[in-house]
Design an enzyme around this catalytic site. Sequence first.
Site, PDB file in Angstrom:
ATOM      1  N   ARG A 157       0.707  -0.914   0.160  1.00 12.89           N
ATOM      2  CA  ARG A 157      -0.114  -0.133   0.162  1.00 12.89           C
ATOM      3  C   ARG A 157       1.105   1.064  -0.142  1.00 12.89           C
ATOM      4  NH1 ARG A 157      -2.015   0.980   4.737  1.00 12.89           N
ATOM      5  NH2 ARG A 157      -1.199  -0.455   5.960  1.00 12.89           N
ATOM      6  N   TYR A 205      -1.449  -3.523  -7.225  1.00 18.46           N
ATOM      7  CA  TYR A 205      -0.938  -4.432  -5.712  1.00 18.46           C
ATOM      8  C   TYR A 205      -2.330  -3.842  -4.590  1.00 18.46           C
ATOM      9  CZ  TYR A 205       1.751  -7.524  -2.579  1.00 18.46           C
ATOM     10  OH  TYR A 205       1.780  -8.492  -1.877  1.00 18.46           O
ATOM     11  N   CYS A 260       1.550  -7.209  14.245  1.00 21.24           N
ATOM     12  CA  CYS A 260       1.252  -7.274  15.690  1.00 21.24           C
ATOM     13  C   CYS A 260       0.467  -8.525  16.037  1.00 21.24           C
ATOM     14  CB  CYS A 260       0.226  -6.642  16.451  1.00 21.24           C
ATOM     15  SG  CYS A 260       1.227  -4.777  16.781  1.00 21.24           S
TER      16      CYS A 260
HETATM   17  C1  OXD Z   1      -3.636  -5.124   5.529  1.00 22.32           C
HETATM   18  C2  OXD Z   1      -3.094  -3.867   6.140  1.00 22.32           C
HETATM   19  O1  OXD Z   1      -2.979  -5.475   4.779  1.00 22.32           O
HETATM   20  O2  OXD Z   1      -3.913  -3.789   7.380  1.00 22.32           O
HETATM   21  O3  OXD Z   1      -4.709  -5.793   6.215  1.00 22.32           O
HETATM   22  O4  OXD Z   1      -1.793  -3.271   6.060  1.00 22.32           O
END
Ligand code: OXD
Length: 596
Positions: free
Chosen positions: A71, A212, A265
């Site tokens: 992201r 992505y 986590c």
């Molecule tokens: C996920 C994030 O990919 O929280 O779920 O980054």
Amino acid sequence: MSNYQCRNQKLSQWVQETASLCKPESIYWCDGSKQEYDRLMAQMVASGMALPLKKRPNCFHFRSDPSDVARVEDRTYISYPDQADAGPTNNWFAPDELKATMAGLYQGCMRGRTMYVIPFSMGPVGSKLSKIGVEITDSPYVVCNMHIMTRVGDGVLDLLDQGAEFIPCLHSIGAPLEPGQKDGSWPCAPIEKKYISHFPEENLIWSYGSGYGGNALLGKKCLALRIASAVARREGWMAEHMLILRLTNPEGRQFHITGAFPSACGKTNLAMLLPTIPGWKCECVGDDIAWMRIGPDGRLYAINPEAGFFGVAPGTSYASNPMAMDSIKENSIFTNCAITDEGDVWWELMDGPPPAHAVDWKGRDWTPASTEVAAHANARFTAPASQCPIICPDWEKPEGVPIDIFIFGGRRASVVPLVTEAYGWDHGVFMGATAASETTAANIGAVGNLRRDPFAMLPFCGYHMGDYFQHWFNMGDRLGNKAPRVFYVNWFRKTAEGKWLWPGFGDNSRVLKWMCERVEGKVGGAETPIGLLPLSQDLDMQGLNLPAENLAELLKVDTEAWRAELPDIAKHFQKFGDRLPARLQRQLEELSKRLG
Ligand code: OXD
Ligand code: MN
């Protein structure tokens, strides 16, 4: 050229307008069928984009461009006319300006490609708690992933044809093909042309340039969190970055727990926990997102809006998460893993010794002597939630499951005890609003820095976070004494020598048991300045050879260290200016008073 005549006028107009702007070669409406999935996968195998895995039935591997692996938070925008409404934690551009820039990029961006129209439901089709989205994309990889992560298809099209509202999600990889140009194996745009944009006032998502994960599978972070959080505030419900699980005690009483944790986590591990305490059973409802509404009985009910898991592969193993490993045996998509000579995927910390030879995520030869990792740290699996052996039988119940317990947490080597219960709702909101975690290699910035990530929503809140805190107070006021109890956990305490104090994983069930018994009023809690802590005899330690000094350390409240946290919390609160609810400031003052 199009394969479907849509009777929803708004939708058909949007599709036509988008086609005129993006100029695809053809338009294809997705029906969500297995045949459609198989056909698209076969095309991607033929083009060299996908690799079928010999060892896993109906599984495929993809390698992204090395520039397109995660992201892109700094290219993600929350666009309101007034910047103040996006708040201090979001990137902002004025809608007109952002749309003009992006419309320029979208111009002809699908040349030479098929434009797919994906009708999807977040949540069970037709549930009052669900929302419909329509993603337009030029990526067949996105279509196949959306098949797994959401409910795609005819049932949704029928609702749309009957005039149902929908959230438009426009996506392009931003790589038009000139006539005769050969396609790459992961076409995308360079970083400076990537935009992940949200227009919450219009319920609109525009994404450009990345293929992505959360940048491209727009039902997940973009719709189910950023847009949904803004809708939820307007409509009086909650869209949260939370796992949902059901815990059943030996007497058969069910407890439903949601948990918000920042990345890295162990959220997916907790969602699929195998309790180590006899007689207790855990079932998974969801591993990432919870949508919650107050039900007719005044309690809070949660659904998982997703239909699959998009999990981080490295670190996932039979030791850390056997239920995830069993979920990905077939019908799954893998991205940026290593490929073994036997035709299976592999990643760091998978069970057993590493393969003597593999091909790494960049397509190069790899051996254990290589200096780089074989799988990218953010390599992912996409798997149907229905394949999880402990998926809860009620995971698709349209009315959701009633929530008893909220857990917040983070990764802290020191200071924060294993578990603390909030004194009440306002204190619980304070715990969520001040949640913090030490950064790992999965975050940007230096490793080991403390990052405040309120409610684990920092990258996902679609409006001013001060208003979001207030929304939590408003929900608590409406829930009254039916509000879930709130706890804060820290599985990551270390000794001064850097050794783990707590085994974690399945043994976390011991902590969950204490929470359930608190809800039942069966066990006590010791009042401390930071909240209620278990008395050591109330925590079920049977079968766990944990040294008494470890437990004492895990349940210690270091008043001095907590006092030292206060200025950082005060500084964190200052960011929200006059939109910080006075009730949070009051909680800080009360904590400070209790600490003396
Ligand atoms: C996920 C994030 O990919 O929280 O779920 O980054
Ligand atoms: Mn997440």
